[in-house]
Design a protein around this motif. Sequence first.
Motif: not given
Length: 132
Positions: A2-4, A21-22, A25-27, A33, A35
């Motif tokens: 997860s990421w934020s 945004s990635v 998503d999620p990575p 990856l 971004i």
Amino acid sequence: MSWSWTELGTDSDFAEVKSVSVVPDPPELGRNLDIKVTGVIESSPEELEGASVTILVRIAGSTVHKTQKSLPDFLKDLGSSLPSESGPFSLTLSLGQLQGLAPTKYSVRVTGTTTDDHQVFDLDFTFDARPK
């Protein structure tokens, strides 16, 4: 994983980041990856000449990596370039494959400053690579 992200900047920053945004998503470990960052440059690009980016990676509050580069070199290394005029911008930064990450929570702070220490932007990212 997860990421934020959080923008820590102020109203006087040279750039305002509106979204991050990635893809994917999620990575995911072992996948490229990308971004995507959108925002507004509030000043002329000439004011950003000589600006630098500092990247600080922390695990459990301890710094495990710190690097500093010129803003143009930072963007070039990630397959992008400094926008040529003020106003809205969209950058796609390619980080390549995520490999060899320890299964832990990472804090990554990315700060841009001009040669006279005026803040360009200030972003904080959290990546949680712990198994669920």
